[in-house]
Design an enzyme around this catalytic site. Sequence first.
Site, PDB file in Angstrom:
ATOM      1  CB  THR A  59      -0.884  -0.011   1.222  1.00 38.20           C
ATOM      2  OG1 THR A  59      -1.673  -1.112   1.139  1.00 38.20           O
ATOM      3  CG2 THR A  59      -1.703   1.300   1.359  1.00 38.20           C
TER       4      THR A  59
ATOM      5  CD  GLU B 121      -3.552  -9.241  -1.399  1.00 41.27           C
ATOM      6  OE1 GLU B 121      -3.142  -9.330  -2.526  1.00 41.27           O
ATOM      7  OE2 GLU B 121      -4.858  -9.702  -1.091  1.00 41.27           O
TER       8      GLU B 121
ATOM      9  CG  LEU C  76      -4.068 -10.097   2.418  1.00 44.92           C
ATOM     10  CD1 LEU C  76      -3.954  -9.871   4.076  1.00 44.92           C
ATOM     11  CD2 LEU C  76      -3.385 -11.066   1.852  1.00 44.92           C
ATOM     12  NE  ARG C  77     -12.023 -10.249   4.587  1.00 46.38           N
ATOM     13  CZ  ARG C  77     -13.096 -10.950   4.778  1.00 46.38           C
ATOM     14  NH1 ARG C  77     -13.966 -10.771   5.359  1.00 46.38           N
ATOM     15  NH2 ARG C  77     -13.225 -12.278   3.811  1.00 46.38           N
TER      16      ARG C  77
ATOM     17  CB  ALA D 100     -21.123   0.781  17.897  1.00 50.31           C
TER      18      ALA D 100
ATOM     19  CB  CYS E 206      -4.342  -2.204   7.292  1.00 53.23           C
ATOM     20  SG  CYS E 206      -3.414  -3.671   6.819  1.00 53.23           S
TER      21      CYS E 206
HETATM   22  C1  UGA Z   1      -8.317  -4.028   6.477  1.00 52.34           C
HETATM   23  C2  UGA Z   1      -9.066  -4.232   5.381  1.00 52.34           C
HETATM   24  O1  UGA Z   1     -10.651  -4.655   5.795  1.00 52.34           O
HETATM   25  C3  UGA Z   1      -8.938  -5.090   4.074  1.00 52.34           C
HETATM   26  O2  UGA Z   1      -9.728  -4.986   3.206  1.00 52.34           O
HETATM   27  C4  UGA Z   1      -7.288  -4.457   3.651  1.00 52.34           C
HETATM   28  O3  UGA Z   1      -6.824  -5.259   2.681  1.00 52.34           O
HETATM   29  C5  UGA Z   1      -6.326  -4.445   4.930  1.00 52.34           C
HETATM   30  O4  UGA Z   1      -7.069  -3.792   5.784  1.00 52.34           O
HETATM   31  C6  UGA Z   1      -5.072  -4.068   4.615  1.00 52.34           C
HETATM   32  O5  UGA Z   1      -4.825  -2.951   4.131  1.00 52.34           O
HETATM   33  O6  UGA Z   1      -4.112  -4.763   4.315  1.00 52.34           O
HETATM   34  P1  UGA Z   1      -7.693  -5.545   8.542  1.00 52.34           P
HETATM   35  O7  UGA Z   1      -6.618  -4.683   8.844  1.00 52.34           O
HETATM   36  O8  UGA Z   1      -7.377  -7.014   8.466  1.00 52.34           O
HETATM   37  O9  UGA Z   1      -7.881  -5.419   6.977  1.00 52.34           O
HETATM   38  O10 UGA Z   1      -8.869  -5.522   9.525  1.00 52.34           O
HETATM   39  P2  UGA Z   1     -10.315  -5.087   9.248  1.00 52.34           P
HETATM   40  O11 UGA Z   1     -11.233  -6.266   9.341  1.00 52.34           O
HETATM   41  O12 UGA Z   1     -10.618  -4.251   8.422  1.00 52.34           O
HETATM   42  O13 UGA Z   1     -10.793  -4.669  10.553  1.00 52.34           O
HETATM   43  C7  UGA Z   1     -10.155  -3.311  11.271  1.00 52.34           C
HETATM   44  C8  UGA Z   1     -10.577  -2.802  12.482  1.00 52.34           C
HETATM   45  O14 UGA Z   1     -11.812  -2.334  12.219  1.00 52.34           O
HETATM   46  C9  UGA Z   1     -10.419  -3.986  13.676  1.00 52.34           C
HETATM   47  O15 UGA Z   1      -9.978  -3.346  14.612  1.00 52.34           O
HETATM   48  C10 UGA Z   1     -11.938  -4.070  13.785  1.00 52.34           C
HETATM   49  O16 UGA Z   1     -12.206  -4.805  15.264  1.00 52.34           O
HETATM   50  C11 UGA Z   1     -12.461  -2.936  13.637  1.00 52.34           C
HETATM   51  N1  UGA Z   1     -14.030  -2.948  13.442  1.00 52.34           N
HETATM   52  C12 UGA Z   1     -14.364  -3.581  12.142  1.00 52.34           C
HETATM   53  C13 UGA Z   1     -14.864  -2.369  14.014  1.00 52.34           C
HETATM   54  O17 UGA Z   1     -14.755  -1.694  15.028  1.00 52.34           O
HETATM   55  N2  UGA Z   1     -16.330  -2.374  13.502  1.00 52.34           N
HETATM   56  C14 UGA Z   1     -16.807  -3.172  12.389  1.00 52.34           C
HETATM   57  O18 UGA Z   1     -17.951  -3.129  12.067  1.00 52.34           O
HETATM   58  C15 UGA Z   1     -15.803  -3.629  11.720  1.00 52.34           C
END
Ligand code: UGA
Length: 447
Positions: A129, A159, A161-162, A263, A271
């Site tokens: 990124t 990319e 990916l989560r 929430a 990320c």
């Molecule tokens: C994120 C993106 O979702 C991916 O698509 C992206 O590829 C990735 O960053 C990256 O840039 O590499 P990730 O960091 O694995 O993925 O995590 P997320 O699933 O996006 O969650 C991020 C944060 O948001 C977590 O702390 C989660 O607890 C929080 N979250 C998520 C909330 O507080 N509320 C929600 O409804 C959803």
Amino acid sequence: MALKITVIGTGYLGATHAAAMAELGFEVLGLDVVPEKIETLQRGEVPMYEPGLRELLGKHVAGIEGSSGRLRFTTDFAEVAAFGDVHFLCVNTPQKHGEYACDMSYVDSALASLAPHLTGPALVVGKSTVPVGSADRLAAYLAEHAPAGDGAELAWNPEFLREGFAVEDTLHPDRLVVGVRSERAERLLREVYATPIEEGSPFVVTDFPTAELVKTAANSFLATKISFINAMAEVCEAAGGDVAKLAEAIGYDDRIGKKFLRAGIGFGGGCLPKDIRAFMARAGELGADQALTFLREIDSVNMRQRGRMVELTRQALGGGPFLGKRVAVLGATFKPDSDDVRDSPALNVAGQVHLQGAQVTVYDPKGMENARRLFPTLGYADSALEAVRGADVVLHLTEWREFRELDPEVLGEAAAARVILDGRNALDPALWRKAGWTYRAMGRPTA
Ligand code: UGA
């Protein structure tokens, strides 16, 4: 002849990408500059917790009994250049120390190490990124430093990916985005991704800046959704509403959707936080800072939730100082199904409460080792039950399935007081109340 693929940088993204490429049938050579990482991967072991990744490595890493042998590792750039037709750059781009901008030094040095060895046709594909405009700059660098001249080309392929779903997202992506400057580059990437394309993954072909922007725009949108619902949670707190019901109700509108509207204590990880900051910094450099000033607000809504959780904890303990109080913290990682504690809201809250004098005991199913390293002064327990023993209040800060399956009755017998604060809006309030607990979640003062 089938394409040969190299993956430069074997962290989260690179290790997963390398294993996935081998799974798709390619011969793959992974490179990292840290020899210990290579040694770990060569044994088929994974330096982090990611469901399915260990199995995938075991299936393909050369030298492991019964493996396809298609995946090997090295620390030698000359070997990588000689081996591959397509080279994926998967190194990380962390936030610069003391600045919003992202640190491009790993990307720059990877390309500087690779380029002089590219004597024949090759496609270098950036996956990291990066700030928009980087691909253009890196392409110019490649043209100048690769002996192959025009034969060595750059493409950009962000990319999405989560963590926790990295293998699934890489093998079955919901879209593939490629920034290319030639038909040859597009053709090569279609060949690499032939299997997911056949399965129906949309393949979006565009220019360099758009490909780079797609990634930061996507993460900014996700961050905005989370901060939006957290802002609604703040209003619900003030007005006596219930943010979970609100999210459910607006989510039925499929233009809004249900996802990413949970929430709680907000987003963290390696990320979202750094990507929105780097995006603001880059927009500023481009003279488009006004377009992204709203991301500053997204960031501050997010950071505020951590403080609100600390205040809820103080209130739950009677409103006075934390001194002498025992606080159990369930969850340390930034999200479930990961051992990643980078910028974890859970650990941040645990740390704040601890620094204000409480005796904090943390338990996390997979993040203990990383949490201990980052916050050695917190207390740690080997199970949720042990963490809760003697606690005056229990904080649920990462929504692991294990925590939803806890028996409130058993925990209630161990705790000093039956008070639980749900920082992720993920537990069943009725269940906990039935066992005599006071249950309180963020944005639901009366629920
Ligand atoms: C994120 C993106 O979702 C991916 O698509 C992206 O590829 C990735 O960053 C990256 O840039 O590499 P990730 O960091 O694995 O993925 O995590 P997320 O699933 O996006 O969650 C991020 C944060 O948001 C977590 O702390 C989660 O607890 C929080 N979250 C998520 C909330 O507080 N509320 C929600 O409804 C959803």
